[in-house]
Design a protein around this motif. Structure first.
Motif, PDB file in Angstrom:
ATOM      1  N   HIS A   1     -45.615  24.461  24.523  1.00  0.00           N
ATOM      2  CA  HIS A   1     -44.648  23.611  23.819  1.00  0.00           C
ATOM      3  C   HIS A   1     -45.227  22.210  23.619  1.00  0.00           C
ATOM      4  O   HIS A   1     -44.706  21.230  24.151  1.00  0.00           O
ATOM      5  CB  HIS A   1     -43.338  23.536  24.612  1.00  0.00           C
ATOM      6  N   PRO A   2     -46.304  22.095  22.850  1.00  0.00           N
ATOM      7  CA  PRO A   2     -46.991  20.803  22.728  1.00  0.00           C
ATOM      8  C   PRO A   2     -46.180  19.718  22.048  1.00  0.00           C
ATOM      9  O   PRO A   2     -46.498  18.537  22.181  1.00  0.00           O
ATOM     10  CB  PRO A   2     -48.250  21.161  21.914  1.00  0.00           C
ATOM     11  N   ASP A   3     -45.124  20.086  21.296  1.00  0.00           N
ATOM     12  CA  ASP A   3     -44.343  19.086  20.567  1.00  0.00           C
ATOM     13  C   ASP A   3     -43.094  18.628  21.322  1.00  0.00           C
ATOM     14  O   ASP A   3     -42.355  17.776  20.836  1.00  0.00           O
ATOM     15  CB  ASP A   3     -43.926  19.631  19.194  1.00  0.00           C
ATOM     16  N   SER A   4     -42.838  19.201  22.485  1.00  0.00           N
ATOM     17  CA  SER A   4     -41.627  18.864  23.224  1.00  0.00           C
ATOM     18  C   SER A   4     -41.967  17.938  24.394  1.00  0.00           C
ATOM     19  O   SER A   4     -43.134  17.669  24.686  1.00  0.00           O
ATOM     20  CB  SER A   4     -40.958  20.131  23.750  1.00  0.00           C
ATOM     21  N   TYR A   5     -40.913  17.452  25.060  1.00  0.00           N
ATOM     22  CA  TYR A   5     -41.133  16.640  26.256  1.00  0.00           C
ATOM     23  C   TYR A   5     -41.795  17.491  27.326  1.00  0.00           C
ATOM     24  O   TYR A   5     -41.440  18.643  27.542  1.00  0.00           O
ATOM     25  CB  TYR A   5     -39.811  16.078  26.774  1.00  0.00           C
ATOM     26  N   GLN A   6     -42.763  16.900  28.035  1.00  0.00           N
ATOM     27  CA  GLN A   6     -43.495  17.592  29.072  1.00  0.00           C
ATOM     28  C   GLN A   6     -43.110  17.026  30.435  1.00  0.00           C
ATOM     29  O   GLN A   6     -43.286  15.824  30.680  1.00  0.00           O
ATOM     30  CB  GLN A   6     -45.003  17.410  28.870  1.00  0.00           C
ATOM     31  N   SER A   7     -42.591  17.866  31.318  1.00  0.00           N
ATOM     32  CA  SER A   7     -42.252  17.411  32.663  1.00  0.00           C
ATOM     33  C   SER A   7     -43.541  17.225  33.459  1.00  0.00           C
ATOM     34  O   SER A   7     -44.337  18.151  33.593  1.00  0.00           O
ATOM     35  CB  SER A   7     -41.345  18.424  33.359  1.00  0.00           C
ATOM     36  N   VAL A   8     -43.747  16.021  33.980  1.00  0.00           N
ATOM     37  CA  VAL A   8     -45.013  15.709  34.638  1.00  0.00           C
ATOM     38  C   VAL A   8     -44.874  15.328  36.103  1.00  0.00           C
ATOM     39  O   VAL A   8     -45.855  15.348  36.841  1.00  0.00           O
ATOM     40  CB  VAL A   8     -45.743  14.569  33.893  1.00  0.00           C
ATOM     41  N   ALA A   9     -43.684  14.945  36.532  1.00  0.00           N
ATOM     42  CA  ALA A   9     -43.509  14.539  37.926  1.00  0.00           C
ATOM     43  C   ALA A   9     -42.058  14.746  38.336  1.00  0.00           C
ATOM     44  O   ALA A   9     -41.152  14.663  37.505  1.00  0.00           O
ATOM     45  CB  ALA A   9     -43.907  13.076  38.116  1.00  0.00           C
TER      46      ALA A   9
ATOM     47  N   LYS B   1     -37.758   5.007  47.809  1.00  0.00           N
ATOM     48  CA  LYS B   1     -37.166   3.868  48.493  1.00  0.00           C
ATOM     49  C   LYS B   1     -36.616   2.892  47.459  1.00  0.00           C
ATOM     50  O   LYS B   1     -37.199   2.707  46.392  1.00  0.00           O
ATOM     51  CB  LYS B   1     -38.209   3.168  49.363  1.00  0.00           C
ATOM     52  N   TYR B   2     -35.497   2.246  47.807  1.00  0.00           N
ATOM     53  CA  TYR B   2     -34.892   1.275  46.906  1.00  0.00           C
ATOM     54  C   TYR B   2     -35.868   0.132  46.615  1.00  0.00           C
ATOM     55  O   TYR B   2     -36.535  -0.388  47.515  1.00  0.00           O
ATOM     56  CB  TYR B   2     -33.605   0.701  47.495  1.00  0.00           C
ATOM     57  N   ASP B   3     -35.925  -0.247  45.322  1.00  0.00           N
ATOM     58  CA  ASP B   3     -36.701  -1.406  44.855  1.00  0.00           C
ATOM     59  C   ASP B   3     -38.187  -1.314  45.181  1.00  0.00           C
ATOM     60  O   ASP B   3     -38.885  -2.325  45.219  1.00  0.00           O
ATOM     61  CB  ASP B   3     -36.127  -2.704  45.441  1.00  0.00           C
ATOM     62  N   THR B   4     -38.680  -0.098  45.426  1.00  0.00           N
ATOM     63  CA  THR B   4     -40.111   0.109  45.664  1.00  0.00           C
ATOM     64  C   THR B   4     -40.658   1.009  44.564  1.00  0.00           C
ATOM     65  O   THR B   4     -40.376   2.212  44.540  1.00  0.00           O
ATOM     66  CB  THR B   4     -40.359   0.764  47.035  1.00  0.00           C
ATOM     67  N   PRO B   5     -41.422   0.457  43.618  1.00  0.00           N
ATOM     68  CA  PRO B   5     -41.897   1.244  42.468  1.00  0.00           C
ATOM     69  C   PRO B   5     -42.817   2.386  42.895  1.00  0.00           C
ATOM     70  O   PRO B   5     -43.592   2.271  43.846  1.00  0.00           O
ATOM     71  CB  PRO B   5     -42.664   0.210  41.631  1.00  0.00           C
ATOM     72  N   THR B   6     -42.702   3.491  42.194  1.00  0.00           N
ATOM     73  CA  THR B   6     -43.669   4.577  42.360  1.00  0.00           C
ATOM     74  C   THR B   6     -44.938   4.205  41.596  1.00  0.00           C
ATOM     75  O   THR B   6     -44.966   3.242  40.825  1.00  0.00           O
ATOM     76  CB  THR B   6     -43.118   5.901  41.805  1.00  0.00           C
ATOM     77  N   ASP B   7     -45.994   4.959  41.795  1.00  0.00           N
ATOM     78  CA  ASP B   7     -47.258   4.676  41.120  1.00  0.00           C
ATOM     79  C   ASP B   7     -47.838   5.985  40.608  1.00  0.00           C
ATOM     80  O   ASP B   7     -48.799   6.517  41.153  1.00  0.00           O
ATOM     81  CB  ASP B   7     -48.225   3.974  42.065  1.00  0.00           C
ATOM     82  N   GLU B   8     -47.213   6.518  39.550  1.00  0.00           N
ATOM     83  CA  GLU B   8     -47.608   7.809  39.008  1.00  0.00           C
ATOM     84  C   GLU B   8     -48.677   7.633  37.926  1.00  0.00           C
ATOM     85  O   GLU B   8     -48.571   6.760  37.064  1.00  0.00           O
ATOM     86  CB  GLU B   8     -46.397   8.514  38.403  1.00  0.00           C
ATOM     87  N   ARG B   9     -49.723   8.457  38.000  1.00  0.00           N
ATOM     88  CA  ARG B   9     -50.776   8.439  36.978  1.00  0.00           C
ATOM     89  C   ARG B   9     -50.658   9.734  36.179  1.00  0.00           C
ATOM     90  O   ARG B   9     -50.961  10.817  36.688  1.00  0.00           O
ATOM     91  CB  ARG B   9     -52.155   8.312  37.603  1.00  0.00           C
ATOM     92  N   ILE B  10     -50.209   9.634  34.936  1.00  0.00           N
ATOM     93  CA  ILE B  10     -49.942  10.804  34.102  1.00  0.00           C
ATOM     94  C   ILE B  10     -51.110  11.019  33.151  1.00  0.00           C
ATOM     95  O   ILE B  10     -51.503  10.113  32.407  1.00  0.00           O
ATOM     96  CB  ILE B  10     -48.639  10.616  33.310  1.00  0.00           C
TER      97      ILE B  10
END
Length: 257
Positions: A138-146, A154-163
């Motif tokens: 499904h290359p034209d649709s949204y891709q679930s990555v994480a 945790k509240y107010d603690t950003p994640t650091d995802e590399r997609i």
């Protein structure tokens, strides 16, 4: 030469349609409507978009999106955030909103997660960008990555995802049974070595001569493998090849067996 649609391509996503068609043939139209109505009422995504104005006690999902393998930062990538129940039957996923990556490929999305503390589910980050893909089916649709559970955030603690996304290319794969083999199934896989996908044809006509167009990365090598079966065990027909997209987006390959 026949089109590939003349032969049954078996994919997991096709099984749903086969099952639904079988049910449709066994029930009348009134019963069919009653059967599918719950899916329309409860199976669709619910849009709340409640996270874009969060000011405190927020969950912050953030990271960068890059091109594979160049590690080029990608701007203007659409990012979708949603909540999905562990048991999704009759429970819609909840859309929390969308954002886009900036000129440095970064994204950040804040939302109030307090209302989800008592719910059984997890958060999903999905991406979409023209000319790029992650899921070859499904290359034209949204891709679930994480995905994230509440207990790992945790509240107010950003994640650091590399997609990592692939630049989109196309392969025209010509399949031909030149040896007139009697095969119950032909299995073909393709794509990057650590992220390949595939399809199967069953049964395999002795005069098979067809073209299948598939999505592959445009700027890196793809591994193409194929295997024939006459029963539970594969035959000696087990080969592999490495292919590259011609001119950065398109290639052809002749697969004779």
């Amino acid at each position: 030469m026949r089109s590939f649609i003349d032969f049954p391509l078996i994919r997991l996503t096709d099984l749903f349609y086969i099952i639904m068609l079988n049910i449709f043939q066994k029930v009348n139209k009134g019963q069919w409507l009653l059967f599918i109505l719950p899916f329309f009422l409860f199976g669709c995504e619910k849009d709340e978009r409640d996270g874009t104005t969060c000011a405190q006690n927020c969950i912050v999902l953030s990271g960068v999106v890059v091109d594979t393998p160049a590690n080029k930062l990608l701007s203007d990538v659409e990012i979708g955030i949603s909540f999905q129940y562990y048991s999704s039957f009759l429970k819609p996923s909840i859309s929390l909103g969308k954002t886009k990556t900036d000129t440095k490929g970064k994204y950040s999305f804040r939302f109030d997660a307090s209302k989800y503390l008592s719910r059984e589910g997890f958060f999903i980050v999905s991406v979409k960008k023209n000319g790029y893909y992650l899921n070859a089916y499904h290359p034209d649709s949204y891709q679930s990555v994480a995905s994230y559970d509440l207990d790992e955030l945790k509240y107010d603690t950003p994640t650091d995802e590399r997609i990592m996304l692939f630049k989109r290319g196309e392969m025209e794969l010509h399949l031909k049974n030149v040896k007139k083999l009697d095969l119950k199934m032909l299995s073909v896989s393709y794509g990057p070595e650590k992220s390949n996908t595939g399809f199967s044809i069953a049964p395999v006509p002795r005069d098979l001569d067809t073209i299948v167009r598939i999505t592959i990365p445009a700027d890196m090598e793809s591994v193409l493998k194929w295997q024939g079966y006459n029963g539970p065990n594969p035959l000696q027909l087990d080969k592999a090849a490495t292919v590259n997209s011609e001119k950065g987006s398109f290639t052809r390959y002749q697969l004779d067996f």
